[in-house]
Structures are given as C-alpha cells and as structure tokens.
Design an enzyme around this catalytic site. Sequence first.
Site, PDB file in Angstrom:
ATOM      1  N   TYR B 214       0.857  -1.193   0.000  1.00 32.66           N
ATOM      2  CA  TYR B 214       0.000   0.000   0.000  1.00 32.66           C
ATOM      3  C   TYR B 214       0.891   1.240   0.000  1.00 32.66           C
ATOM      4  O   TYR B 214       1.908   1.260   0.686  1.00 32.66           O
ATOM      5  CB  TYR B 214      -0.865   0.039   1.261  1.00 32.66           C
ATOM      6  CG  TYR B 214      -1.875  -1.079   1.394  1.00 32.66           C
ATOM      7  CD1 TYR B 214      -1.483  -2.320   1.872  1.00 32.66           C
ATOM      8  CD2 TYR B 214      -3.204  -0.879   1.073  1.00 32.66           C
ATOM      9  CE1 TYR B 214      -2.410  -3.355   2.014  1.00 32.66           C
ATOM     10  CE2 TYR B 214      -4.142  -1.905   1.217  1.00 32.66           C
ATOM     11  CZ  TYR B 214      -3.730  -3.133   1.681  1.00 32.66           C
ATOM     12  OH  TYR B 214      -4.645  -4.144   1.820  1.00 32.66           O
ATOM     13  N   HIS B 222      -5.797   2.557  -1.259  1.00 32.62           N
ATOM     14  CA  HIS B 222      -5.885   1.287  -1.974  1.00 32.62           C
ATOM     15  C   HIS B 222      -4.494   0.702  -2.165  1.00 32.62           C
ATOM     16  O   HIS B 222      -3.525   1.438  -2.305  1.00 32.62           O
ATOM     17  CB  HIS B 222      -6.509   1.505  -3.354  1.00 32.62           C
ATOM     18  CG  HIS B 222      -7.973   1.781  -3.300  1.00 32.62           C
ATOM     19  ND1 HIS B 222      -8.875   0.852  -2.847  1.00 32.62           N
ATOM     20  CD2 HIS B 222      -8.691   2.877  -3.630  1.00 32.62           C
ATOM     21  CE1 HIS B 222     -10.084   1.365  -2.914  1.00 32.62           C
ATOM     22  NE2 HIS B 222     -10.008   2.600  -3.375  1.00 32.62           N
ATOM     23  N   LYS B 255      -4.215  -3.460  -9.627  1.00 27.99           N
ATOM     24  CA  LYS B 255      -2.984  -3.746  -8.892  1.00 27.99           C
ATOM     25  C   LYS B 255      -1.969  -4.276  -9.879  1.00 27.99           C
ATOM     26  O   LYS B 255      -2.314  -5.015 -10.778  1.00 27.99           O
ATOM     27  CB  LYS B 255      -3.235  -4.843  -7.862  1.00 27.99           C
ATOM     28  CG  LYS B 255      -3.677  -4.361  -6.513  1.00 27.99           C
ATOM     29  CD  LYS B 255      -3.567  -5.495  -5.528  1.00 27.99           C
ATOM     30  CE  LYS B 255      -4.890  -5.904  -4.953  1.00 27.99           C
ATOM     31  NZ  LYS B 255      -5.755  -4.869  -4.504  1.00 27.99           N
TER      32      LYS B 255
END
Lengths: 351, 285, 429, 113
Positions: B214, B222, B255
């Site tokens: 993070y 996020h 991600k």
Amino acid sequence: MPKYIPNAKQYKHPLPIHPLDNLPPLISHNPLSWVYWLYKYLSSTNQLAVNIHVELSSGKHITVADPNEMLYLWRNGFFGTAQLSRSEPTWRQRTLARLGEEDSPQALEHVTQQRRLQRLEFKRQRASFEETKLSLRRQGVDESEILQQERDFLKSLRDREIQLQGQNAVSLRDSDIELFDNEDKLKELEVLELMPVEAVFLTFALPVLDMPIASLLASLCGSRPTYDEIHELCIKYAAYHHYRSHGWCVRSGIKFGCHYLLYKRGPPFHHAEYGVMVLNSEDSMDYTFYSSIARVLGGAKKSFILCYVELCESQDTVLRHWNAGRFDRVFGSYKVGEIMYRRWVPGKNRD
Amino acid sequence: MSGAKIPINLIRGSDNERCGGIAMVFNIDHIRELRNLGFAGILAGTLPSAAQQNAFLSVPLRLMAEEALWLVENGRAFFIAGSEVVIAAIQTLSLQEMKLAERKLDNFFAEQRAFKQVRHQEKLQQLGLSSEMSRTSESLLESSLFVETPNSSDLIARRVKANQFDCPEIQRALCGQLRRNCKNPGDYYVYKALKCDGYYLSPGARFGGRFIAYPGDPLRYHSHMTVQPALNYQNDPLDLLQVVSGGRLGTGVKKLWVVAGVRAQVEAATEEAVSFFSIEWAGFG
Amino acid sequence: MSVGVIEVVEDSAVRSALVDSDAEGDELSQDWSHIAKLSKSQVVVPKRGEKDYGPDGTDAQELLLYKARKAMFDSLSDAARGTVIKNLTHAFYVPELHSAFVPKPKGSFMHTIGKVDRKGVCWLTFHELVYLAERGTITPYFKHSERQDHDLDPSLSIEDLYMLFKSPQEADEFAVYAHLKRLGFIVMNSQPRQEMTHREVPKAIPSLFQSFRSLARRQFDIFRTPTYHPLQFHLMRYTSSGQIYDALSKLIPHYVAPKTIQDLQGEKLLTLKEGDSSRSFTFDVWKPQGSFKKKAPGWPDFQVLVVNKNTKDYKFPTYSEMKLLFKNLNTKVDSLVPESLSGKTPPEKGKAQRQSKPVAPHVEQQRRLKKGYRSFILALMDDGLISFVRLTESDFGSEKVWFDPKRSPIIKSNSRNKRKTSSDRSAGK
Amino acid sequence: MNNSSILDLVKTNLAQQQLWDSVEILKLDVPGECWVVSGMPPHKLSNDDKELEREWILPVDLQQYRSGNLTLEIADGVFTTLGCRRIVLGIANDDGTVVYYFMYKGLHKPKKN
C-alpha cells in the site's frame, strides 16, 4: 447473408472420426435387409477419405493451412486455434470487413476492439477529473462539494457511453496493400495451430492427420529422448486424453493461467466450466500458485481442478515402450485423479 | 519520534529454538506507535464489544516475521521470547507483589464505585428522590463492578526489566532463529526494499502474492501491488503461466503484479541487491 | 471511563456486512466507523468517502487519515475485556496439564465448550481458555501447584496466555479455532486416528460380500490394462460416437472415488490394514446448532487441517497426502456423497429428509461433477490472515459427458428430423 | 534465451490480428539468440502514456512441456540494451495464441482508473 445453420446441425459430430450413421434399416423378417446391411457395414469405414495435411515447424508448431481442413477440425470437435483469431478462423472475414471489401457482419473481435477503445477514452476523462479533484482539495474545497462534483462527472460519462454505442469506423494501413496477391485477392494468411497434445490425439488416438505418430513425437521430444524429456508431454497428454475420451472438449487454458479448459460439447454451446492444472502426484507448490489461479478462474465462474497424474511403472519401462513405438503402453502407464480446489468462506457455510 | 524500544513477543512455547516464533504486540500504545512507523500488522484477538465477527479484531497485533526482523534490526524494537518468562515471573512473585496487585484492583474498584455513585445520585436528584444510597442499590452497585482481563502483562514487564532481554547477543540469536525458519529467505530482502520506499505491507496469500503493498496506511489507501515470493535473480525462470494469471488478477483490481529478483551471491544483501519488475496485462491480445 | 459489554445488540445491517466480511475482497478493507456503531460507547465517527489512490500531500487527506485511525484506536481502547463481578467466572490454568479448570462453571458457553468431571469441575483445553478469556467470559488465573486455596494465584493477562502456547503451531491453530468460534461454529480437537476407529461404530455393518466387491473393484481398477490399439480403426467399425469414446476411454486408468457407504467402508478396511498414521486433521467442526450435545456430538460437518504457509516446514499437501487425508476423514455422510447416492443413509437428526423429485440424468451428472465427493478444509495461516480452502475428491473418469442426442435438450428439438440431417450431410459430401 | 522460433508468429500476430504498423524484427546485442519485435500500435496502449510511441515486444515461449528460460537477469539485460521504461512480453502459447503483458522495470504505479 449466409443461411443460418443451427449449432446442433453444424457441429453434429463431437470428433473428426464419424460413426457409421448411414447404415440401412435392419428389418427382422426380411433376411435380404440383413445382407444389405452387412454389405454396407463391411464396405464402410470410419476412416477419413484423405487425412488432413499438417506442417511441422521449429519442432513444435503443428499447423493446418487448407481452409476446408481448418474448418473441418473446428467443426468436428473444436480442435486447434486459428492463429489470428480467438479460436475459430475468422481473420479473412474480419479483414475484408475492416477494409470495406465485403458487406459482412462484424466479427466478434472487431466489436471487442471498439469497446476497448471507448473504455480507454473514458478512463482518460476519469484521469483528468482526478487532477481537478486534487486541485480542489489543495484549494481546501469542502469534501462534500467534491463528492457531488464527482457524482455529476460520473453521470455525464455514462450518458456519453450510451450515445457512443453503435458507432464504428473503418481503418486502413499502408501495409494492408501487401495483404492482396497479384490478382487482387486476399492472401490466406491464417493457419490453424494444433497444441502438441491435440496433434498426438489426432494421430495416435484417432487417424486424422497425415503424419506417423513416431515422427511427430520424435519432433516434439527428440529422437532418442531421456525420460525427463518425455515426462511433461506424457502427463499432459495423459490428462488430455483422459478428458477428451470422457467426452469433454479440451482447449488451452492459457488465458486463465491454467493448462486446460473443459467445455461441454464445445465453445459455441457452453462456457468452459472447469479450468484444469496438470500436476505430478508428488508436486507441492507454493500457496500463491494455487491461490492466484483459483482467483482468476473464480472470477470467470469456473471451477478449479487439480489433475494429478501418477506414473505407475518405472521410468525405464516407459522409455522402453517409447523406443519400441508402443505409445499405448507409454500413456497407459499413467493414472489420473482429480481434486477440486475451492475457496471456503466459513460465514457462508453455517447452515 | 524515537521513543523507547517496543517489546515484541515471540510466541513459541518454551526453549524452542528450532522454531522461530510468532511476532505479536499486546499494548495498544505500542500498536499505535507501530502504525505511525508504517507497520499496520494484523489484529488477531477477539474484540469483546463485537465478539461474533472477524472483520474487526483487537489485541494482539500480529506482525510478519519480516516486519519484526526489520524493527529489531533497526533498533526500534526488541524480542521477548519463551513461556518461561511468564512461569519464572510467577514463581518468583513475592507476597508483597501479590498484595500490590490486590491493592491495584481495589483502587480500580474504588474509582468505579465513586463514578457510579455520582451517576446514581445525579439520577436520583433528577427524579427528586433522596440521595441516600439504599442497601440493595449498594449491593447492586458492588455486583456491577467491572473486572478487567488486561491485554498486556505486568508480570512480563517486571521480568523483562530484570532479565534484560534487550541485549545484542540475545536479540541476534532470536533474529537468526526467526530468519532460518522463514520459508523463503529472499522475501526479507524484498520486504526491506519496499519498506525503504515507504510502502505499508500486508500478508498477501489471499490475493495471490507474498505481500500486498500500500502506498500509505491501508486504512485510507488502496493497495498498488501484489508482490510475489522472491526469485533468484540469475537462476529462477519467470513462470509465464503465473505471469498470465497474475496479470489478469491485477487488471480487475487495479494492482500491479510485481516480481522481485534477489541476487544470489550477496549474503549480507543491501537494498540494491533486489530488482523489481512490474507486470500488468497490456490491454490487448 | 467506559466499559465493554459481553453481548451487544447488533444493528442487523452492520451485522450482515460483518458476517460476509471473510468473503475476501480485493484487499483488506477496514472501516472502523462501522464497528464504532456496534460499541455501546457510540463514538461519533464522521462519515467518510472511499479510500484514496495514494497520498497526495493535502491536509484534507491527512485529516481523513487521522479520523480513520482515531476511530480504530478508540474502538480498541473502549472495548475492555472482562466482566462485572456478578458474572465473574474464574478459570485456573494448570501448567503441568496445559489446560484449565473452572471450579464453579456457569454460563451458556458450557453447551459447546469444556468437559465437566465427576466433581462438577469444568475442564477447558488451552484453546478454550484463551478464547473465553479474550471474550471476557472467564477470568484466567495461574494455578500454583503447591497451594490449595486460590487466593494467592495470580491473574493472567492476554499477553501471559499467548506466551504460554506450547508452539507457534498451537498458536496458529488457536487463531483458526477462534475465527470459527466467533462465527458460531462448534469446534473440537480432532481425535487421533486410533481413537477414531473405535468411535467408528458402523451404521451399517458391510456384508462380507459387499466389502469383497468393493475391494475387487479397486483391484480391478489397478490392474486394468487398456485394450486400446492404434490399428482399431482399420479392424473395427463404430456405429456411434459413444462406441468411439468407449474405446478411447480405456487407455488412461483413473482413480475412482468411493461413492456409496459400502465403497467407503470397503476403503476403510483397506486403510486399516495399511495402517497409515501420517498427517491427521486439527479440528472437527460442526455448524452452529442449538441441539448440540457435547457427549454425543455426532459426526462433524467438516474436518480442518491448519498449516502455516510461511514457515520452512510447510508444504501444500501432495496428492498422496490428500488421498490419505480423505481416507482418514470422519465427517457426516451426507457431505461425503452426493444426495442422489446417499439415499440409503439414515436421516439426519432433526432434519426431515427432503423429498427429492426425479432429476434428469445429465442434471444429476452435472451435480456430481460440481459437488464431488469427500472433502476437507485446509486453513492456511498467512501471518494473521487465514485463508480457507476446500479440497474435494472429484471423479471425472467415472462420468461420460459426450452428448447423447436423446438427452440433450438442445438436440431434442431437432431429434425428429435427425434422419433427415444425416442424409443431408451424406448428400453434401 | 533463444526465442527465434516464435518471432514470426508474434510478428504476424501483431501486424494482422492486433493491426500494428511498421512491425519489424531486431536482434539484440545480449548473450544468446535474443530477438525483439518493434512496432507502432494503432492507438495509445495506456492512458498514462504521453503519446503514441514505438513499442518493444519481447517474444517469449510458453512451453507447457519444458520450464521457461526467461530469468530476471535476462529481462534486465533487455531493458538495459533497449534503454526503455517498459517492454511488452509477447507470450506465445503452444496453441499458437499470443497474449501480451506490460513489463516495467522497477516499481510502477497502477493506473488510477
């Protein structure tokens, strides 16, 4: 506009070897019908009239170039992948449509492309709004005010999306000229590629390709291979043959990070319900291996099958059979078992 | 900023050198301090006010071995290990100390009593009743006094002072045991490099990685990356099938899938010994 | 001063969100303003937006972060562990036994936790002790062996209790225990296998013939040699796709999952002879139920194996290990065998047997494939985060999914002109 | 890492399925027979890109019967030789399909949207 052919008719046969389904009726009180039946039975064969021609390049690329043969393999069990399409060969049709040569309906790939482009554009908009948001924050504007602006912005995006649907464009590149031959006809660039296990199945298990099994395997694994050189192919083939012979349509699972996908009947009929990873029975991988595949397959609503393949003979025995060309004994030395891997959520398993 | 070192307990039973231990912190102030240092950890204990769920838990805070090692090696914390700490503390407990503990509890009760009496009298006054405490309400009050099971231990705190856990030899030995017990030793180098870049890290097995990274406190930001178990930079081939599933996983959840290679020959590796590569689906094909 | 409470009347909306919380999202998402609603102290937490992409250096963000952390730490500090004197229950940890006793047991926890001896003293396993102490249900003390009265036994903190775990493995197992307990499951330590077998009073004693049959079937499966030969297409004629498939499917042998109670018992007999005692389960787990009896718990709904994925000695089970675990499994029968096959099992207590309507064979097959047969739960500890995985024995080799025109509903509509289509094809060739 | 056997496959796929322009094959000056394909995509591949630019594709062979041979050291060598911030892995499967993945050197931030 081609006549619509229902799937069940177009893909009537699940394998490229067809059963003898045109035998005359047998009538019990008419011995003549028995004779006729027997004659037809003996004179028919399951064998193809002419086997399908394949080319082998760089050891492992096995391709079919004839458009009719490509179509035959696709329609009779969904074998192979057209290199320039997603599965079924559609490149020719797509290209003609793209170049405005033919008034054919848009192929699936083209539509997908358009949608992706639109999405990219919206993301671009979104990014520029994020910058505005940051500067508002820097100016100390109230959070609730920012939230409201964000909502308005998202709404405007949605409206635009609805508006844009249905629009499309024709694109032309310089290099597209080369796609046409001297007679101004589109070249046949697309070939159908078979996975090695598919090619083995279509030579060793079913007599479909025009190539001896021994030379195919020699090309894949070398002419005097060690056991290690044949092991991976053997376990992957054992798994492939296992599922194929139990009626599944087995296709590559690369897009989901696994070895195979299992379809009931084939892609036009059902989505693949299972993703298969082929493992040795003593394999134990890092947990991330299992969890990432499970998440990808789970996201696509597919069940995750760990297919374990165990060698029941000694490696020397297998190699001896291999060298003697007894590939039935080679592949028959492996035993297959399955474990289904599922995430378990305790809170959803309480009643 | 640099306060006293934070004690980290290694849960591992008695005299268990072959297992590294589980790193845990029991004091809420210490947990707050760790959070400010960039360590979120995972809360692992039942939250008494909502004891029937797992989303919000309480003390103890569990740390990854890599986090604990980083803290101790950087002089921010020290390890306490072994169940004998507790047993020895109890066995050497003097009568005087027991009395002290008793008195402490009595004081706690007295405070509660005073507080409750004031509240009670206020209520009576509001109702216009006599502010005399009746016998029954007095016994009611007595039975409603609260007995707390504290998170952190006075016994251990006393023992730690006496034992001087915080000495270099002990700490080095404990760090060594913890490191030797890690499944993939290269992960610690990867952790250090990411920590150095300011990332908050969480365990990532659920999400298909070793760590989740993070850019700030996970409470507000996020995560950006799923970090894979460390590879050997020179020798480990990239598993392309895993690249495919990793890249696909990341696309849906914004991600990146990160692989890290640790150079083999550097034993006392520094941050430079780790090379990162970030992978995502290219959006076509 | 504010004080935690043992039971909280929970807001139903928040409650349902919490139950689903282990339905693993994309990342850890903890909005402590929810939990503040649950605490009696009612800390006022400002409503805030979604998480941000990353720190942008603004004061607004700093403030949001400050508030989020405050909500979290306020909730932690406000929820003290313990109980009011009226409900005080002492438990004494006995180090020599690594368990604890409750001299005057009371409370609803007794339905599913602890063992009461003849003197009416309730004995707790260490997991039970720590779990109840964390909830504040009992107050833990350390029992000095040399002292008779309890007055001088010191009370223990949560930290003390954790330090008293015998090994990291025990602490990991506790985390899984507590996770399941918090959700209302009933959890007991799995018995070692030897004890298990004598507990295993067979519901239906298999006849000698039946066990012989299932044994023979297994042997046949092992020694089955494929009759398959590449030349068969020159020698044989197949009049249906089914025949072709049949011939092909004899090549690769496959494991056959036990599908009936007889199969299972046949396999148990084999296992006893082999006498394997390797990996065994950690916990027996029952779904939450009011009618649970500790003395006659019945078969568990699940069995759980706990492993820590980050330690050196961890290994994801291999296929051979999984097969052993399946053999050692002792769970409720109806979770082993698909409904269609378990029709003969005696009905579960308290559950009326469902009247099953006749189902089309291919739907039933679909169900068997999707559900599989025996299964166990693997609980993977990842530094405090637990992932649960259900590993199920499947058996694709016992199913033939090639399409049968008579069965498939898609084909059914065309089946009338089946003859016509085939003649069309031959004409077109 | 010898990737010559799949060069044509990846090149044709880029030009004819993905419709890239001016697709070429280049040999890299690194140990082993390592080749890359370069070309112009029909549109920007990512919103974070400033402009449409030439992309570098490293064809890699996903052989399901042998373990791969792309180590991070080799990938690093490719980055150094090309001097670019990202390459595209063109992963060729043994069914002839090619899938494409961005590979960035170092830690890269995910797209915001």
